[in-house]
Every structure is written in C-alpha cells, then in structure tokens.
Enzyme design. Structure first.
Site, short mmCIF file in Angstrom:
data_model
loop_
_atom_site.label_atom_id
_atom_site.label_comp_id
_atom_site.label_asym_id
_atom_site.label_seq_id
_atom_site.Cartn_x
_atom_site.Cartn_y
_atom_site.Cartn_z
N ASP A 38 -38.02 -66.53 41.87
CA ASP A 38 -36.79 -66.93 42.56
C ASP A 38 -36.04 -67.91 41.65
OD1 ASP A 38 -38.03 -65.55 44.61
OD2 ASP A 38 -37.57 -67.05 46.15
N LYS B 86 -30.55 -64.39 47.43
CA LYS B 86 -31.16 -65.34 48.35
C LYS B 86 -30.15 -66.43 48.66
CE LYS B 86 -34.97 -68.75 48.22
NZ LYS B 86 -36.15 -69.19 47.43
N LYS C 212 -32.76 -62.35 50.89
CA LYS C 212 -33.70 -63.36 51.36
C LYS C 212 -32.94 -64.51 52.01
CE LYS C 212 -37.43 -66.46 49.84
NZ LYS C 212 -38.37 -66.78 48.72
#
Length: 218
Positions: free
Chosen positions: A94, A156, A185
């Site tokens: 991430d 995300k 996400k």
C-alpha cells in the site's frame, strides 16, 4: 458466522500501523486474522518478515505500507521500501501517492512514482492511497485514473493519519471512475459494522481497519 459476516471478514485488511506497535501486538493481529479469515495483515515495513513468517501456509496476505504516511518520500525510497518488503514476504503493498504533485497538476511525476513502485512490487499487488480527505473530487478522479494507467491493482482512500477518512461518497466516486478495472480499498475511520457494510455496498472490495474483530461482533 453468517454468509454476510464471512464475506465482510474476507475483505478486511487487519491493520496495525501505530508507531508504538509491539512485536506481541503484531503477533496477536496475525492470530486474529488467521482465526477470522481476514484478507491481509497490514503493517509498517519493520514488521513484515515477522508477519510473513507467522502467516506462512495460510491464505492471509502480508501487506506493507510504503512512503507512509505522507507520500512525500522520493520515488527511489518508495521503490526501495517496496522491493525490500516483497523480499521480506509481503504479497501486497500500500503506497501513498505523491499528494503534493497531484495537487500541483504534475501528473507525469505521479504516474512515474506509481509505475516505478509497481515495477518494484514484482508479483505483489499494489494499492495506491489517495488521501481523499486532502483532495477535491476532480483530483480524486485523476488519482484513480493515473493509478490505473500506471498498473496499480487497487486505489485506496486514506492513511488514517490525515484529516478525513473513508466515506460512502468517496467510494462511490472511485467506483464510478475505476470500478471493475481495479479493486477499491476503504480505509480510515471504519469503526462499525454498519459503516463497513455501507462502504462495501458503495463499491469497496477491501476494508482497511484496526477494528476488524469488533466489526464482526466478536
């Protein structure tokens, strides 16, 4: 566990990113993820090898954050972090987008930053954190589009360290922009089952939270 809760559990990235996180706490999160069938355990790079070792042989992925939490690291540092994390056993990365560059309109820098981290990931999945609380809707859309073009697998919402967090409106916007082409996400401030399910309904395919066990009501 009901089908609905099983489906929610399988979307959760069980997250512990506090700077004071201890080895025992990290181990406990791994054990909870294994017990509840979570998608991943997400940690800072220092803990990746220990998490990967503890999750060996399971379906639960080891996830590491890169360029966290500001996104202001140089691309070389982000790529190096990603490469090391993958070598230590991370199956998911991430990364925080270059927020300032995105806001300045330097899309070439943003695209190169993501693409080079994507290359460093090898076979690991890449999620790009937009930090939606700092962006207007146009910037959120462009961030999604750039991430998709650069080869990322997910977009995300948030780090959880800046203003704002995951909202239904932002997930719906991201889904309308890249839904179907990328995973989405929702992360940052997801503290109740109701909130998590609303985000899934809006298009989230993963939920990043430190409250995964509580979301399931256990």
């Amino acid at each position: 566990m009901s089908h609905a809760l099983y489906d929610l559990a399988a979307r959760i990235d069980h997250t512990l990113l506090k700077p004071q996180a201890s080895r025992d706490q990290i181990a406990g999160y791994c054990d909870q993820a294994l017990a509840h069938g979570f998608a991943a355990v997400c940690v800072n790079p220092r803990h990746v090898r220990a998490v990967a070792d503890r999750l060996t042989g399971s379906h639960v992925a080891t996830c590491a954050v890169v360029g966290f939490p500001l996104g202001a690291h140089t691309t070389e540092i982000k790529a190096g972090e990603a490469r090391r994390a993958v070598a230590d056993g991370a199956r998911e990365i991430d990364m925080v987008i270059a927020i300032g560059a995105l806001l300045e309109g330097d899309e070439a820098y943003v695209a190169d930053d993501i693409a080079r981290v994507r290359q460093a990931c090898g076979s690991a999945s890449l999620k790009v954190i937009l930090e939606t609380g700092l962006l207007d809707d146009a910037a959120k859309r462009r961030g999604c589009e750039i991430a998709r073009a650069a080869g990322a697998h997910y977009v995300k919402t948030s780090t959880g360290f800046a203003d704002g967090g995951a909202t239904v409106a932002d997930i719906a916007l991201m889904h309308a922009t890249v839904g179907g082409a990328m995973g989405i996400k929702a992360s940052g401030g997801v503290r109740t089952r109701e909130a998590a399910l609303a985000l899934v309904e809006a298009g989230a395919t993963r939920i990043g939270t430190s409250n995964g066990v509580a979301l399931l009501g256990d």
